[in-house]
Design an enzyme around this catalytic site. Structure first.
Site, short mmCIF file in Angstrom:
data_model
loop_
_atom_site.label_atom_id
_atom_site.label_comp_id
_atom_site.label_asym_id
_atom_site.label_seq_id
_atom_site.Cartn_x
_atom_site.Cartn_y
_atom_site.Cartn_z
N LYS A 114 1.50 -1.10 0.38
CA LYS A 114 0.33 -0.18 -0.12
C LYS A 114 0.69 1.18 0.00
O LYS A 114 0.22 2.52 -1.05
CB LYS A 114 -0.82 -0.10 1.14
CG LYS A 114 -2.13 -1.36 0.88
CD LYS A 114 -3.26 -0.78 2.01
CE LYS A 114 -3.96 -1.61 1.98
NZ LYS A 114 -5.32 -1.45 3.02
N LYS A 195 -7.05 -12.93 -8.48
CA LYS A 195 -8.03 -12.92 -7.62
C LYS A 195 -8.86 -11.41 -7.97
O LYS A 195 -8.65 -10.25 -8.16
CB LYS A 195 -7.63 -12.62 -6.46
CG LYS A 195 -8.50 -12.69 -5.46
CD LYS A 195 -7.76 -12.85 -4.15
CE LYS A 195 -7.60 -11.40 -3.16
NZ LYS A 195 -8.01 -11.34 -2.17
N LYS A 198 -11.68 -5.28 -4.95
CA LYS A 198 -12.43 -4.26 -5.53
C LYS A 198 -11.90 -3.23 -5.66
O LYS A 198 -12.59 -2.39 -6.45
CB LYS A 198 -12.41 -3.35 -3.63
CG LYS A 198 -13.57 -4.28 -2.57
CD LYS A 198 -13.54 -3.53 -1.37
CE LYS A 198 -14.04 -4.42 -0.24
NZ LYS A 198 -13.81 -4.55 0.73
P1 AMP Z 1 -10.82 -7.37 0.77
O1 AMP Z 1 -12.10 -7.10 -0.52
O2 AMP Z 1 -9.46 -7.36 0.31
O3 AMP Z 1 -11.81 -6.16 1.82
O4 AMP Z 1 -11.38 -8.83 1.64
C1 AMP Z 1 -12.89 -8.62 1.73
C2 AMP Z 1 -12.84 -10.50 2.51
O5 AMP Z 1 -13.65 -10.93 1.49
C3 AMP Z 1 -11.84 -11.44 3.20
O6 AMP Z 1 -11.41 -12.10 3.68
C4 AMP Z 1 -11.01 -12.08 2.06
O7 AMP Z 1 -10.19 -13.23 2.03
C5 AMP Z 1 -12.05 -12.31 0.81
N1 AMP Z 1 -11.91 -11.66 -0.70
C6 AMP Z 1 -11.95 -10.90 -0.84
N2 AMP Z 1 -11.55 -11.37 -2.42
C7 AMP Z 1 -11.80 -12.16 -2.55
C8 AMP Z 1 -12.08 -13.26 -4.17
N3 AMP Z 1 -11.39 -12.41 -5.46
N4 AMP Z 1 -12.15 -14.45 -3.96
C9 AMP Z 1 -12.69 -14.62 -2.23
N5 AMP Z 1 -12.55 -14.70 -1.89
C10 AMP Z 1 -12.60 -12.80 -1.39
#
Ligand code: AMP
Ligand code: TRP
Length: 334
Positions: A114, A195, A198
């Site tokens: 970051k 992956k 967001k």
């Molecule tokens: P974040 O979007 O990084 O804030 O992640 C929020 C939660 O969603 C975390 O527990 C991540 O592990 C899960 N997560 C984020 N992206 C994915 C994805 N593409 N597939 C599965 N789990 C995800």
């Protein structure tokens, strides 16, 4: 009292939730609400470690709360609250700062990634994992359900807790990360080797939880596949796109791999895409309906969050008091 394990997890109110967040994280939190004593926190203090627009942050925070409720987080069974409503988080983070060596923070992978993207790096960004440790330790959490990328932060939380317990007296429970087994790792539709995330600017990358049916159809229609024609689950990198589409189909329909492969035998990629889009549209429909209903009544969401904060205060106050006693502060009577 009950003897269920305590689960704590947090999610940042930044960016739009996508089906990867839902299938990989939130759905699991929802499904385990009876098995664990669950606490979920919308971490707005974490969100401001990188620049945020004030109005946008407020909007995203309310939206995330509505979405978590719409996905099935049940305030009668779980505690759901906004981090900044419970001042103990920032207070404990300060105290933990004073036992955390700076070099532990400088080697965090997420910090390095970051920081590389910022023109000016805030002290808060470096301190992010200490605040996360405070979140978890305040509730004596046993388990922290997160994605693989957060494993390092949970390990650091254990290190900080262990060090505090050693420097002062036994104060904190050492938590463990609860990381989902392989399976629901949803990949980008435009690039099935990375992956779904967001933070992407590309239009046909992911499926948002609130996307309307036409957007979902358009995104899935453009999904990257391969030049073959076999519709089978496969670990072959060549077939990552088809595998991802089948995985999405599977998690939305709940069918077995065999059933799905039989179903698509003899069909083409066009059929696959149409059916995946329809499965996602159907799967998201009830969430969207619940969300739209909740969004009409923001006062009810605010009330639920206030009740959640009240409960979070009730549960975290004794921990903070214990910490202050062990550090050597005078505890006022009131
Ligand atoms: P974040 O979007 O990084 O804030 O992640 C929020 C939660 O969603 C975390 O527990 C991540 O592990 C899960 N997560 C984020 N992206 C994915 C994805 N593409 N597939 C599965 N789990 C995800
Ligand atoms: N850092 C986590 C993420 O980006 C969010 C988070 C903040 C969290 N505090 C937490 C997760 C406490 C688990 C426990 O996903």
């Amino acid at each position: 009292m009950n003897d269920k394990k305590i689960v704590f997890s947090g999610i940042q109110p930044s960016g739009n939730l996508h089906i990867g967040n839902y299938l990989g994280a939130i759905q699991r939190w929802v499904d385990n609400q009876d098995a664990y004593d669950s606490i979920f926190c919308i971490v707005d203090l974490h969100a401001i470690t990188v620049p945020q627009d004030a109005e946008e942050l407020r909007t995203q925070t309310r939206k995330l709360a509505g979405l978590l409720l719409a996905c099935g987080i049940d305030p009668d069974r779980s505690v759901l609250f906004i981090q900044s409503h419970v001042t103990a988080h920032a207070e404990l983070a300060w105290i933990l700062n004073c036992v955390t060596p700076v070099n532990w923070l400088e080697r965090m992978t997420q910090y390095k990634q970051k920081a590389a993207k910022q023109k000016s790096v805030s002290t808060g960004l470096l301190d992010y994992p200490v605040l996360q440790a405070a979140d978890i330790l305040l509730y004596d959490a046993d388990l922290v359900p997160v994605g693989e990328d957060q494993r390092q932060h949970v390990e650091l939380t254990r290190d900080i807790a262990r060090r505090f317990n050693h420097l002062h007296s036994e104060t904190f429970v050492l938590p463990e990360a609860l990381i989902a087994k392989a399976g629901a790792r949803i990949m980008g539709l435009d690039n099935p080797t990375s992956k779904m995330s967001k933070s992407t600017d590309t239009r046909y990358h992911g499926i948002g939880l609130l996307d309307d049916p036409d957007d979902i159809r358009a995104t899935v229609r453009r999904a990257v596949t391969d030049s073959g024609r076999d519709i089978v689950f496969s670990a072959d990198p060549e077939k990552a796109g088809v595998n991802n589409l089948l995985t999405i189909y599977q998690v939305f329909t709940g069918q077995s791999s065999q059933e799905i492969e039989d179903h698509f035998a003899g069909k083409g990629y066009g059929d696959l895409k149409t059916e995946v889009a329809e499965a996602a549209i159907e799967g998201l429909r009830p969430i969207q309906q619940r969300y739209n209903k909740l969004a009409e009544d923001p006062a009810t969401i605010d009330k639920l969050l206030e009740a959640g904060a009240e409960e979070a205060r009730r549960r975290s106050t004794p921990t903070l008091k214990r910490v202050k006693e062990h550090v050597g502060f005078i505890i006022p009577d009131s």
